[in-house]
Enzyme design. Structure first.
Site, mmCIF file in Angstrom:
data_model
loop_
_atom_site.group_PDB
_atom_site.id
_atom_site.type_symbol
_atom_site.label_atom_id
_atom_site.label_comp_id
_atom_site.label_asym_id
_atom_site.label_seq_id
_atom_site.Cartn_x
_atom_site.Cartn_y
_atom_site.Cartn_z
ATOM 1 N N LYS A 228 52.637 -37.929 24.862
ATOM 2 C CA LYS A 228 51.336 -38.093 25.718
ATOM 3 C C LYS A 228 50.268 -37.366 25.240
ATOM 4 C CE LYS A 228 49.116 -36.169 28.834
ATOM 5 N NZ LYS A 228 47.895 -36.938 28.822
ATOM 6 N N GLY A 281 49.271 -26.572 25.005
ATOM 7 C CA GLY A 281 48.243 -26.580 26.223
ATOM 8 C C GLY A 281 48.080 -25.443 26.847
ATOM 9 N N SER A 282 47.699 -25.347 28.184
ATOM 10 C CA SER A 282 47.263 -24.222 28.829
ATOM 11 C C SER A 282 48.546 -23.657 29.468
ATOM 12 C CB SER A 282 46.213 -24.439 30.059
ATOM 13 O OG SER A 282 46.655 -25.497 30.728
ATOM 14 N N THR A 283 48.331 -22.515 29.777
ATOM 15 C CA THR A 283 49.557 -21.705 30.412
ATOM 16 C C THR A 283 49.860 -22.262 31.801
ATOM 17 O OG1 THR A 283 48.870 -19.725 29.087
ATOM 18 C CG2 THR A 283 50.116 -19.477 31.375
ATOM 19 N N GLU A 309 53.609 -23.670 23.228
ATOM 20 C CA GLU A 309 52.733 -22.772 23.054
ATOM 21 C C GLU A 309 51.484 -22.992 23.720
ATOM 22 O OE1 GLU A 309 53.440 -20.556 20.772
ATOM 23 O OE2 GLU A 309 55.450 -21.786 20.227
ATOM 24 N N CYS A 343 43.106 -21.814 20.270
ATOM 25 C CA CYS A 343 43.795 -20.760 20.943
ATOM 26 C C CYS A 343 43.965 -19.467 20.799
ATOM 27 C CB CYS A 343 45.471 -21.420 21.255
ATOM 28 S SG CYS A 343 45.821 -21.897 19.685
ATOM 29 N N GLU A 441 41.416 -16.528 29.720
ATOM 30 C CA GLU A 441 41.033 -17.278 28.840
ATOM 31 C C GLU A 441 39.843 -18.110 29.234
ATOM 32 O OE1 GLU A 441 43.391 -20.747 27.607
ATOM 33 O OE2 GLU A 441 43.485 -20.080 25.699
HETATM 34 P P1 NAD Z 1 45.602 -28.741 29.154
HETATM 35 O O1 NAD Z 1 46.854 -28.033 29.497
HETATM 36 O O2 NAD Z 1 44.733 -28.887 30.084
HETATM 37 O O3 NAD Z 1 46.189 -30.130 28.561
HETATM 38 C C1 NAD Z 1 47.345 -30.236 27.506
HETATM 39 C C2 NAD Z 1 47.980 -31.601 27.796
HETATM 40 O O4 NAD Z 1 48.678 -31.337 29.029
HETATM 41 C C3 NAD Z 1 47.200 -32.746 28.088
HETATM 42 O O5 NAD Z 1 47.767 -33.631 27.360
HETATM 43 C C4 NAD Z 1 47.020 -32.880 29.575
HETATM 44 O O6 NAD Z 1 46.743 -34.119 29.781
HETATM 45 C C5 NAD Z 1 48.456 -32.374 29.824
HETATM 46 N N1 NAD Z 1 48.557 -32.340 31.234
HETATM 47 C C6 NAD Z 1 47.578 -31.502 32.034
HETATM 48 N N2 NAD Z 1 48.252 -31.425 33.329
HETATM 49 C C7 NAD Z 1 49.074 -31.989 33.200
HETATM 50 C C8 NAD Z 1 50.108 -31.990 34.300
HETATM 51 N N3 NAD Z 1 50.015 -31.557 35.631
HETATM 52 N N4 NAD Z 1 51.481 -32.719 33.923
HETATM 53 C C9 NAD Z 1 51.895 -32.976 32.743
HETATM 54 N N5 NAD Z 1 50.746 -32.931 31.696
HETATM 55 C C10 NAD Z 1 49.669 -32.214 32.007
HETATM 56 O O7 NAD Z 1 45.001 -27.968 27.866
HETATM 57 P P2 NAD Z 1 44.042 -28.516 26.599
HETATM 58 O O8 NAD Z 1 42.743 -28.371 27.265
HETATM 59 O O9 NAD Z 1 44.013 -29.739 26.034
HETATM 60 O O10 NAD Z 1 43.918 -27.518 25.684
HETATM 61 C C11 NAD Z 1 43.528 -26.252 25.607
HETATM 62 C C12 NAD Z 1 44.712 -25.365 25.994
HETATM 63 O O11 NAD Z 1 45.833 -25.197 24.759
HETATM 64 C C13 NAD Z 1 44.277 -23.599 25.729
HETATM 65 O O12 NAD Z 1 44.651 -22.948 26.947
HETATM 66 C C14 NAD Z 1 44.681 -23.327 24.546
HETATM 67 O O13 NAD Z 1 44.939 -21.898 24.430
HETATM 68 C C15 NAD Z 1 45.858 -23.920 24.189
HETATM 69 N N6 NAD Z 1 46.342 -24.051 23.029
HETATM 70 C C16 NAD Z 1 47.389 -23.455 22.637
HETATM 71 C C17 NAD Z 1 48.009 -23.597 21.294
HETATM 72 C C18 NAD Z 1 49.017 -22.557 20.899
HETATM 73 O O14 NAD Z 1 49.458 -22.920 19.664
HETATM 74 N N7 NAD Z 1 49.344 -21.426 21.575
HETATM 75 C C19 NAD Z 1 47.506 -24.423 20.484
HETATM 76 C C20 NAD Z 1 46.504 -25.218 20.777
HETATM 77 C C21 NAD Z 1 46.129 -25.155 22.212
#
Ligand code: NAD
Length: 558
Positions: A228, A281-283, A309, A343, A441
């Protein structure tokens, strides 16, 4: 000895084992795109080509393109009136079909053997290093508003490295995980089985390489995936899906599913063969997913593996005795490259007063020189942030800082979303060590500096450790070994990737395995053997050559 190893190999992979020497790869060299270079001409042509078309992006299930007719537009963040793709979103029907396709394709994928699977992903790496490089880099520049250099480092080099090094690591632990002892009459071995079932790979917008790595790392060791992608990177991610299929990825091994994350998760968790989540993605999103998996547990065949992560609040701590110019460069690059949407981006800094007095004016002057605009203009160091939601969130922090008694914006602070989602590189100075911009963040081009008295180094290390729930990356700037060592010890759990006299961004596969702990994730170190080990479930095999013929034991003798 040689004969025995061959026997063990047969157990590991039922397909014939090609005697691969497992040479260690090297990191993909980064192209410079300087004026007059061949790569500069190539990327400019490719950018124009992609700008002049609007493609249709389907779901891809079991190798088949599915155009659902329910579409969303994909736009360019620095030019949000420009549509580059119409994306066909998955409905519940496609979501369920994708999970089934992943399950049904696993047997053949396992039986292809490690070497067969590596051959496909190494071909992907070669294709990306060659003819596909400009296509994928240009797509990343347009889709996620990266400068050419940021796109090259991410979409080409990092992903090539992920694919090559992951194959190398997987071959390495196939040997390493074999039992140490086989007594006379017995042959012990370990089959490196993948998890039974499919992996749900939910990927972020900000790194094209991470998006493709999350479904493909488990695939190298024999898992299949439902992928996804983020709604903000469908375009570049789809091109990588096409690349993998052209490299020979069998149907069903990775199924590409643009659509609602919440709905796809629901479909995946209602399939008993759900075997794991590979998330970046996000925490907040990750914590919600973990809870949902917990609730689904009674319906699942196995205990799923959960790898995530997540967010960061990455820091730079400077000591009074440090390299001033090096610190300035680290603050500028670490905070503002890719608009702070890494991130690992530096977003809080603890600087001693004497150092701040010496560098703050120069820092502001340098930041004012940063050019921001269209990614197609190669003189721009920064472009736009990813979307309107992100823009509103980041500018909210800036607006509240403008009103705060304890914070002052010393450079930047302006923004406009007329053409694209542009936010100036912004530095806030605060007297409140736990101001919201020092703790939360922001994921944008905003750095907050807390100035401390020169003699408060120990106290500031404590503040840095305790202020934020995250623990992803961080840097110490200091000249003396004792001061470096003190920070190293004190900040042991404050960052999963720790930098000495460098910015906290820019981890390289096979050099600084990446990941953080606390609220920043499960720290399974993407791009390294630890991550791949999460996707296997070994089978231990004892083969008895001399089969016991007598049930009695010597101790029974009189
Ligand atoms: P996000 O959490 O908004 O989205 C990440 C993914 O989760 C997307 O594909 C999104 O569609 C999906 N998603 C969102 N809500 C969901 C739900 N309720 N159920 C299932 N899937 C869902 O994050 P983003 O804006 O795409 O990315 C930025 C975040 O990612 C920042 O917090 C960043 O720190 C983190 N990040 C971390 C690393 C790492 O290695 N630690 C690397 C890259 C990005």
């Amino acid at each position: 000895m040689v004969i025995k190893l061959t026997m063990v190999r047969k157990n590991i992979d039922s397909a014939p084992f090609a005697n691969h020497m497992n040479h260690q790869p090297i990191n993909e060299p980064i192209l410079g795109y300087a004026p007059g270079s061949e790569e500069r001409d190539l990327i400019k042509n490719e950018l124009q080509r992609q700008m002049n078309e609007v493609i249709e992006i389907p779901c891809i299930i079991n190798g088949e393109e599915i155009f659902t007719g329910i579409t969303a537009n994909q736009v360019i963040p620095h030019n949000h009136g420009h549509v580059i793709a119409k994306v066909h979103l998955a409905t519940n029907k496609e979501m369920e079909a994708a999970c089934i396709a992943a399950v049904n394709s696993q047997k053949e994928w396992i039986e292809l053997g490690l070497e067969g699977r590596c051959a496909i992903f190494e071909k992907c790496a070669d294709m990306l290093a060659g003819d596909w490089r400009m296509k994928v880099n240009a797509a990343t520049m347009l889709n996620q508003s990266k400068t050419v250099f940021q796109a090259e480092v991410d979409a080409a080099c990092e992903l090539i490295d992920f694919w090559r090094f992951n194959c190398h690591y997987a071959r390495g632990f196939h040997d390493y995980l074999q039992p140490l002892v086989s007594p006379p009459g017995v042959e012990n071995s370990t089959e490196i089985r993948p998890l039974e079932g499919f992996i749900l790979s939910i990927t972020p917008f900000n790194f094209t390489s991470i998006a493709a790595n999350l479904p493909s790392a488990p695939a190298i060791v024999g898992c299949t995936s439902v992928w996804k992608p983020s709604r903000n990177s469908y375009y570049s991610n789809y091109i990588l899906m096409q690349l993998m299929m052209e490299a020979g990825l069998p149907p069903g091994v990775i199924n590409f599913l643009p659509g609602s994350g919440a709905e796809i998760t629901e479909a995946a968790l209602s399939n008993p063969d759900f075997a794991g989540l590979h998330f970046t993605g996000s925490t907040a999103t990750f914590q919600g997913l973990w809870q949902e998996i917990g609730l689904a547990l009674p319906k699942l065949k196995s205990y799923p593996r959960i790898v995530g992560e997540t967010g960061g609040k990455d820091f730079i701590v400077a000591h009074r005795d440090c390299d001033h110019q090096g610190l300035l460069v680290a603050l500028l690059r670490g905070s503002f490259e890719y608009q702070g949407q890494k991130c690992s981006a530096a977003s809080r800094a603890y600087i001693p007063r004497s150092v701040w007095d010496a560098i703050s004016e120069d820092l502001c002057e340098e930041i004012k020189k940063i050019k921001m605009g269209d990614a197609l203009d190669f003189t721009n160091f920064m472009t736009a942030v990813i979307d309107g939601r992100s823009y509103n969130k980041i500018t909210g922090y800036i607006d509240r800082a403008k009103l705060s008694q304890n914070s002052e914006i010393i450079v930047g602070g302006e923004y406009s979303d007329a053409v694209g989602w542009f936010i100036e590189p912004t530095v806030i100075v605060t007297t409140e060590a736990k101001a919201e911009t020092m703790v939360e963040e922001i994921f944008g081009p905003v750095l907050t500096v807390y100035v401390y008295e020169d003699y408060e180094f120990d106290e500031v290390l404590q503040i840095c450790d305790e202020s934020s729930p995250y623990a992803l990356t961080g840097s110490i700037f200091a000249n003396k070994e004792d001061d470096i060592q003190k920070a190293f010890n004190h900040l042991r759990f404050t960052a999963g990737n720790f930098y000495i006299n460098d910015k906290p961004t820019g981890a390289v596969v096979a050099q600084q395995p990446f990941g953080g702990a606390r609220a920043s994730g499960t720290n399974d170190k993407a791009g390294g053997p630890l991550n791949l080990l999460r996707w296997i479930s070994p089978r231990s095999i004892k083969r008895t050559i001399e089969i016991p013929q007598d049930w009695t034991y010597p101790f029974l003798d009189e």
